[in-house]
Design a protein around this motif. Sequence first.
Motif, PDB file in Angstrom:
ATOM      1  N   HIS A 104       8.545 -12.426  -6.375  1.00 19.94           N
ATOM      2  CA  HIS A 104       7.551 -12.752  -7.403  1.00 19.94           C
ATOM      3  C   HIS A 104       6.111 -12.845  -6.904  1.00 19.94           C
ATOM      4  N   ARG A 105       5.886 -12.704  -5.608  1.00 16.68           N
ATOM      5  CA  ARG A 105       4.541 -12.890  -5.074  1.00 16.68           C
ATOM      6  C   ARG A 105       3.709 -11.620  -5.257  1.00 16.68           C
ATOM      7  N   HIS A 106       2.743 -11.661  -6.156  1.00 17.66           N
ATOM      8  CA  HIS A 106       1.927 -10.477  -6.456  1.00 17.66           C
ATOM      9  C   HIS A 106       1.004 -10.095  -5.303  1.00 17.66           C
ATOM     10  N   ALA A 107       0.562 -11.085  -4.531  1.00 14.96           N
ATOM     11  CA  ALA A 107      -0.377 -10.810  -3.441  1.00 14.96           C
ATOM     12  C   ALA A 107       0.289 -10.103  -2.267  1.00 14.96           C
ATOM     13  N   LEU A 108       1.614 -10.144  -2.199  1.00 13.29           N
ATOM     14  CA  LEU A 108       2.335  -9.540  -1.076  1.00 13.29           C
ATOM     15  C   LEU A 108       2.170  -8.027  -1.090  1.00 13.29           C
ATOM     16  N   CYS A 109       1.568  -7.485  -0.024  1.00  8.77           N
ATOM     17  CA  CYS A 109       1.282  -6.044   0.000  1.00  8.77           C
ATOM     18  C   CYS A 109       1.976  -5.320   1.136  1.00  8.77           C
ATOM     19  N   GLY A 110       2.709  -6.041   1.988  1.00 13.85           N
ATOM     20  CA  GLY A 110       3.406  -5.395   3.085  1.00 13.85           C
ATOM     21  C   GLY A 110       4.299  -6.378   3.808  1.00 13.85           C
ATOM     22  N   THR A 183       1.997  -5.921  24.345  1.00 11.03           N
ATOM     23  CA  THR A 183       2.238  -4.507  24.043  1.00 11.03           C
ATOM     24  C   THR A 183       2.293  -4.291  22.537  1.00 11.03           C
ATOM     25  N   GLY A 184       1.518  -3.330  22.043  1.00  7.76           N
ATOM     26  CA  GLY A 184       1.586  -2.945  20.639  1.00  7.76           C
ATOM     27  C   GLY A 184       0.752  -3.787  19.694  1.00  7.76           C
ATOM     28  N   ILE A 185      -0.103  -4.652  20.231  1.00  4.54           N
ATOM     29  CA  ILE A 185      -0.880  -5.552  19.381  1.00  4.54           C
ATOM     30  C   ILE A 185      -1.871  -4.790  18.497  1.00  4.54           C
ATOM     31  N   SER A 186      -2.677  -3.908  19.089  1.00  2.00           N
ATOM     32  CA  SER A 186      -3.690  -3.189  18.302  1.00  2.00           C
ATOM     33  C   SER A 186      -3.051  -2.301  17.247  1.00  2.00           C
ATOM     34  N   GLN A 187      -1.906  -1.734  17.566  1.00  2.00           N
ATOM     35  CA  GLN A 187      -1.195  -0.881  16.614  1.00  2.00           C
ATOM     36  C   GLN A 187      -0.748  -1.695  15.397  1.00  2.00           C
ATOM     37  N   ALA A 188      -0.209  -2.883  15.644  1.00  2.00           N
ATOM     38  CA  ALA A 188       0.220  -3.755  14.545  1.00  2.00           C
ATOM     39  C   ALA A 188      -0.983  -4.234  13.733  1.00  2.00           C
ATOM     40  N   GLN A 189      -2.070  -4.558  14.413  1.00  2.00           N
ATOM     41  CA  GLN A 189      -3.281  -4.992  13.711  1.00  2.00           C
ATOM     42  C   GLN A 189      -3.790  -3.910  12.757  1.00  2.00           C
ATOM     43  N   LYS A 190      -3.760  -2.669  13.204  1.00  2.00           N
ATOM     44  CA  LYS A 190      -4.238  -1.559  12.369  1.00  2.00           C
ATOM     45  C   LYS A 190      -3.397  -1.405  11.113  1.00  2.00           C
ATOM     46  N   LYS A 191      -2.082  -1.548  11.252  1.00  2.00           N
ATOM     47  CA  LYS A 191      -1.208  -1.436  10.090  1.00  2.00           C
ATOM     48  C   LYS A 191      -1.479  -2.551   9.084  1.00  2.00           C
ATOM     49  N   ILE A 192      -1.588  -3.772   9.574  1.00  2.00           N
ATOM     50  CA  ILE A 192      -1.865  -4.909   8.695  1.00  2.00           C
ATOM     51  C   ILE A 192      -3.213  -4.743   8.004  1.00  2.00           C
ATOM     52  N   SER A 193      -4.226  -4.342   8.770  1.00  2.00           N
ATOM     53  CA  SER A 193      -5.566  -4.138   8.210  1.00  2.00           C
ATOM     54  C   SER A 193      -5.560  -3.072   7.127  1.00  2.00           C
ATOM     55  N   ALA A 194      -4.823  -1.989   7.344  1.00  2.00           N
ATOM     56  CA  ALA A 194      -4.767  -0.900   6.369  1.00  2.00           C
ATOM     57  C   ALA A 194      -4.149  -1.373   5.056  1.00  2.00           C
ATOM     58  N   TRP A 195      -3.060  -2.116   5.148  1.00  2.00           N
ATOM     59  CA  TRP A 195      -2.416  -2.639   3.935  1.00  2.00           C
ATOM     60  C   TRP A 195      -3.350  -3.562   3.163  1.00  2.00           C
ATOM     61  N   ILE A 196      -3.962  -4.497   3.881  1.00  2.00           N
ATOM     62  CA  ILE A 196      -4.808  -5.496   3.217  1.00  2.00           C
ATOM     63  C   ILE A 196      -6.048  -4.839   2.613  1.00  2.00           C
ATOM     64  N   THR A 197      -6.671  -3.949   3.372  1.00  2.00           N
ATOM     65  CA  THR A 197      -7.888  -3.281   2.879  1.00  2.00           C
ATOM     66  C   THR A 197      -7.588  -2.484   1.623  1.00  2.00           C
ATOM     67  N   ARG A 198      -6.498  -1.727   1.646  1.00  2.00           N
ATOM     68  CA  ARG A 198      -6.136  -0.924   0.481  1.00  2.00           C
ATOM     69  C   ARG A 198      -5.875  -1.801  -0.745  1.00  2.00           C
ATOM     70  N   THR A 199      -5.199  -2.905  -0.535  1.00  2.00           N
ATOM     71  CA  THR A 199      -4.876  -3.801  -1.650  1.00  2.00           C
ATOM     72  C   THR A 199      -6.130  -4.437  -2.241  1.00  2.00           C
ATOM     73  N   LEU A 200      -7.006  -4.922  -1.394  1.00  2.00           N
ATOM     74  CA  LEU A 200      -8.220  -5.585  -1.879  1.00  2.00           C
ATOM     75  C   LEU A 200      -9.164  -4.603  -2.561  1.00  2.00           C
ATOM     76  N   MET A 201      -9.173  -3.365  -2.109  1.00  2.00           N
ATOM     77  CA  MET A 201     -10.026  -2.355  -2.749  1.00  2.00           C
ATOM     78  C   MET A 201      -9.510  -1.975  -4.129  1.00  2.00           C
ATOM     79  N   GLN A 202      -8.202  -2.157  -4.342  1.00  2.00           N
ATOM     80  CA  GLN A 202      -7.617  -1.825  -5.645  1.00  2.00           C
ATOM     81  C   GLN A 202      -7.839  -2.940  -6.667  1.00  2.00           C
ATOM     82  N   ASP A 203      -8.056  -4.160  -6.178  1.00  2.00           N
ATOM     83  CA  ASP A 203      -8.239  -5.298  -7.083  1.00  2.00           C
ATOM     84  C   ASP A 203      -9.584  -5.239  -7.793  1.00  2.00           C
TER      85      ASP A 203
END
Length: 203
Positions: A104-110, A183-203
């Motif tokens: 039920h959480r609408h804010a959940l984007c990933g 190991t893999g920190i920047s890669q995970a950060q990029k994925k999270i950032s992409a999801w959040i940015t896309r969601t906020l731009m759609q709002d």
Amino acid sequence: MSLVFQHVRFLKSASTVRDFPEDAGAEVAFCGRSNAGKSSAINAICQQNSLARTSKTPGRTRLINFFKLGSDARLVDLPGYGYAKAPAKVQQQWQNLMQSYLVHRHALCGLILLMDIRHPLTEIDWTMIQWSEHYRLPLYILLTKADKVNRNAMMKSLTHVASDLERHGFDAGTQIFSATRRTGISQAQKKISAWITRTLMQD
């Protein structure tokens, strides 16, 4: 938009739906079996030592913990699933709380699914993968504790998981991750950032 992970701070813990923050903005949730390393991963991704509480005892995280990432974004640490030693009543409470949040959480984007690289794709992991597919929620997999295996075993596990997902028709990115070796920190950060940015731009 630019997300500064080092500035993430604890927002609140929730034991009931009423305790959740306002359902607005964008959230990325971390889930996985108990002791898969969720809290350690959040600390590593945010480059902080004690942002999320870690424990060697499986099932320690019994609440949904929210962390503020920028003005309209949050990271969410969900209770670990699959820990049989927790009392049945407690397990049911966790399950009901997680289901309420995930469905039920609408804010959940990933959803970031963490799996111990030595024991990936358990039955309950597949349940979560199938659930994310059913609700069309973007899924990304971190194969954690990569420091516990050699490089050959590491790549073998990565290939196995990726091929199994493809064979079953699931579209989910997968990467190696180690909080200990960073190991893999920047890669995970990029994925999270992409999801959040896309969601906020759609709002």
